[in-house]
Design a protein around this motif. Structure first.
Motif, mmCIF file in Angstrom:
data_model
loop_
_atom_site.group_PDB
_atom_site.id
_atom_site.type_symbol
_atom_site.label_atom_id
_atom_site.label_comp_id
_atom_site.label_asym_id
_atom_site.label_seq_id
_atom_site.Cartn_x
_atom_site.Cartn_y
_atom_site.Cartn_z
ATOM 1 N N TRP A 213 19.579 18.571 25.354
ATOM 2 C CA TRP A 213 19.888 19.444 26.003
ATOM 3 C C TRP A 213 20.465 20.565 24.688
ATOM 4 N N ASP A 214 20.510 20.740 23.956
ATOM 5 C CA ASP A 214 20.636 21.734 22.476
ATOM 6 C C ASP A 214 19.549 22.717 23.121
ATOM 7 N N GLU A 215 18.654 21.970 22.310
ATOM 8 C CA GLU A 215 17.479 22.259 22.171
ATOM 9 C C GLU A 215 16.523 22.948 23.503
ATOM 10 N N MET A 216 17.305 22.592 24.305
ATOM 11 C CA MET A 216 16.145 22.895 25.654
ATOM 12 C C MET A 216 17.505 24.518 26.048
ATOM 13 N N GLN A 217 18.510 24.342 25.988
ATOM 14 C CA GLN A 217 19.661 25.773 25.753
ATOM 15 C C GLN A 217 18.874 26.830 25.013
ATOM 16 N N ASP A 218 18.378 26.388 24.048
ATOM 17 C CA ASP A 218 18.319 27.859 22.919
ATOM 18 C C ASP A 218 16.407 27.623 23.111
ATOM 19 N N GLN A 219 15.915 26.740 23.558
ATOM 20 C CA GLN A 219 14.321 27.360 23.566
ATOM 21 C C GLN A 219 14.555 27.817 24.538
ATOM 22 N N VAL A 220 15.651 27.321 25.559
ATOM 23 C CA VAL A 220 14.841 28.410 27.439
ATOM 24 C C VAL A 220 15.733 30.016 27.183
ATOM 25 N N LEU A 221 16.839 29.640 26.361
ATOM 26 C CA LEU A 221 17.472 30.919 26.529
ATOM 27 C C LEU A 221 16.781 32.262 25.663
ATOM 28 N N SER B 287 23.539 36.643 19.556
ATOM 29 C CA SER B 287 22.983 37.249 20.401
ATOM 30 C C SER B 287 21.930 36.274 21.845
ATOM 31 N N ARG B 288 20.750 35.556 21.797
ATOM 32 C CA ARG B 288 20.092 35.147 22.428
ATOM 33 C C ARG B 288 20.833 34.099 23.122
ATOM 34 N N ALA B 289 21.432 33.351 22.123
ATOM 35 C CA ALA B 289 21.385 31.818 22.467
ATOM 36 C C ALA B 289 22.586 31.414 22.283
ATOM 37 N N ALA B 290 23.809 32.278 23.365
ATOM 38 C CA ALA B 290 24.477 32.898 23.039
ATOM 39 C C ALA B 290 26.408 31.376 23.234
ATOM 40 N N HIS B 291 25.585 30.046 24.124
ATOM 41 C CA HIS B 291 26.194 29.127 23.660
ATOM 42 C C HIS B 291 26.779 28.206 22.246
ATOM 43 N N ARG B 292 25.706 28.657 21.288
ATOM 44 C CA ARG B 292 25.967 28.550 19.689
ATOM 45 C C ARG B 292 27.353 29.354 19.083
ATOM 46 N N ARG B 293 27.956 29.049 18.608
ATOM 47 C CA ARG B 293 29.099 29.959 18.004
ATOM 48 C C ARG B 293 28.371 30.251 16.797
ATOM 49 N N GLN B 294 28.276 29.917 15.991
ATOM 50 C CA GLN B 294 28.188 30.103 14.674
ATOM 51 C C GLN B 294 26.435 29.882 13.613
ATOM 52 N N LEU B 295 26.538 30.233 12.405
ATOM 53 C CA LEU B 295 25.306 29.740 12.000
ATOM 54 C C LEU B 295 25.633 30.108 10.395
ATOM 55 N N ASN B 296 25.564 29.387 9.919
ATOM 56 C CA ASN B 296 26.245 29.952 8.237
ATOM 57 C C ASN B 296 25.177 31.127 7.999
ATOM 58 N N ALA B 297 25.042 31.361 6.909
ATOM 59 C CA ALA B 297 23.861 32.292 5.892
ATOM 60 C C ALA B 297 23.292 31.079 5.290
ATOM 61 N N GLY B 298 24.157 30.158 4.754
ATOM 62 C CA GLY B 298 23.535 29.300 4.621
ATOM 63 C C GLY B 298 21.858 28.535 5.084
ATOM 64 N N GLN B 299 21.737 27.754 5.865
ATOM 65 C CA GLN B 299 21.745 27.754 6.398
ATOM 66 C C GLN B 299 20.543 28.915 6.725
ATOM 67 N N VAL B 300 20.829 30.144 7.229
ATOM 68 C CA VAL B 300 19.742 31.028 7.489
ATOM 69 C C VAL B 300 18.689 30.751 5.848
ATOM 70 N N TYR B 301 18.999 31.316 5.261
ATOM 71 C CA TYR B 301 18.377 31.582 4.198
ATOM 72 C C TYR B 301 17.603 30.191 3.737
ATOM 73 N N SER B 302 17.817 29.016 3.430
ATOM 74 C CA SER B 302 17.395 27.451 3.287
ATOM 75 C C SER B 302 16.021 27.734 4.225
ATOM 76 N N THR B 303 16.417 27.732 6.331
ATOM 77 C CA THR B 303 15.535 27.457 6.452
ATOM 78 C C THR B 303 13.872 28.945 6.292
ATOM 79 N N LEU B 304 14.565 29.733 6.295
ATOM 80 C CA LEU B 304 13.486 31.003 5.733
ATOM 81 C C LEU B 304 12.275 30.461 4.869
ATOM 82 N N ASP B 305 13.654 29.351 3.371
ATOM 83 C CA ASP B 305 12.846 29.809 2.320
ATOM 84 C C ASP B 305 11.871 28.372 2.642
ATOM 85 N N ARG B 306 12.269 27.312 3.563
ATOM 86 C CA ARG B 306 12.021 25.923 3.454
ATOM 87 C C ARG B 306 10.349 26.825 4.943
#
Length: 191
Positions: free
Chosen positions: A91-99, A27-46
């Motif tokens: 570029w992508d990290e900039m957009q994410d961090q700024v937004l 919602s906040r980084a609206a330029h991102r199209r998707q983020l899969n659930a596996g990535q979400v939970y592996s990131t939280l585990d990490r």
């Protein structure tokens, strides 16, 4: 801003569960199209393994919550108050961090924008002095145009924030995402 860093920034708003973080980030980084659930939970585990996030109980219906540790809070504050420390911004990290920073009240989005602008300006200066062959010249020109586009976008964001510092702020959503890690009582435990 990597997904890992975005989650740290979003957890500065308080404990959250995985699919809630996923929805907030998208919602906040609206330029991102998707983020899969596996990535979400592996990131939280990490993040948990790194000592930046810890379990924080469960929701009323049993979804596991995550919260920042003291070390995670320190890193989140840094992510919300300054941009890159080198002259090779992405570029992508900039957009994410700024937004994401601009969407969180406690962040210093103006400083994040200024730091990225400085990094892209340094990148342009480096590129202008580093063209010794046609191949390098063509690649440098592409990088220079990308950096100039980034500066133009950053200037627009800076102007919007100057006119209204709350223009990009978002409250944490009260809408519950449909999915999430199964409630603790339903999770299959492997030995």
């Amino acid at each position: 801003m990597s997904v890992q860093n975005a989650f740290l920034a979003l957890l500065s708003l308080g404990p959250a569960y995985g699919s809630q973080l996923q929805a907030e980030f998208l919602s906040r980084a609206a330029h991102r199209r998707q983020l899969n659930a596996g990535q979400v939970y592996s990131t939280l585990d990490r993040l948990t393994d790194q000592g930046l996030v810890e379990p924080a109980g469960t929701t009323d219906d049993g979804l596991p919550l995550y919260a920042l540790t003291d070390a995670g809070r320190v890193q989140a504050v840094a992510l919300l108050s300054r941009g890159p420390e080198d002259s090779r911004p992405d570029w992508d990290e900039m957009q994410d961090q700024v937004l994401v920073a601009a969407s969180i009240e406690a962040a210093d989005a103006t400083q994040v924008v200024a730091d990225y602008r400085r990094s892209f300006t340094e990148k342009i200066r480096e590129l202008e002095h580093d063209a010794d062959t046609r191949a390098v010249l063509a690649a440098n020109r592409a990088a220079e145009l990308g950096a100039r586009a980034a500066i133009e976008w950053l200037d627009e964001v800076a102007s919007a924030l100057k006119d209204d510092p709350t223009v990009l702020l978002q409250e944490r959503s009260t809408e519950r995402p449909r999915r999430g890690r199964p409630p603790v009582s339903e999770a299959v435990v492997e030995n």
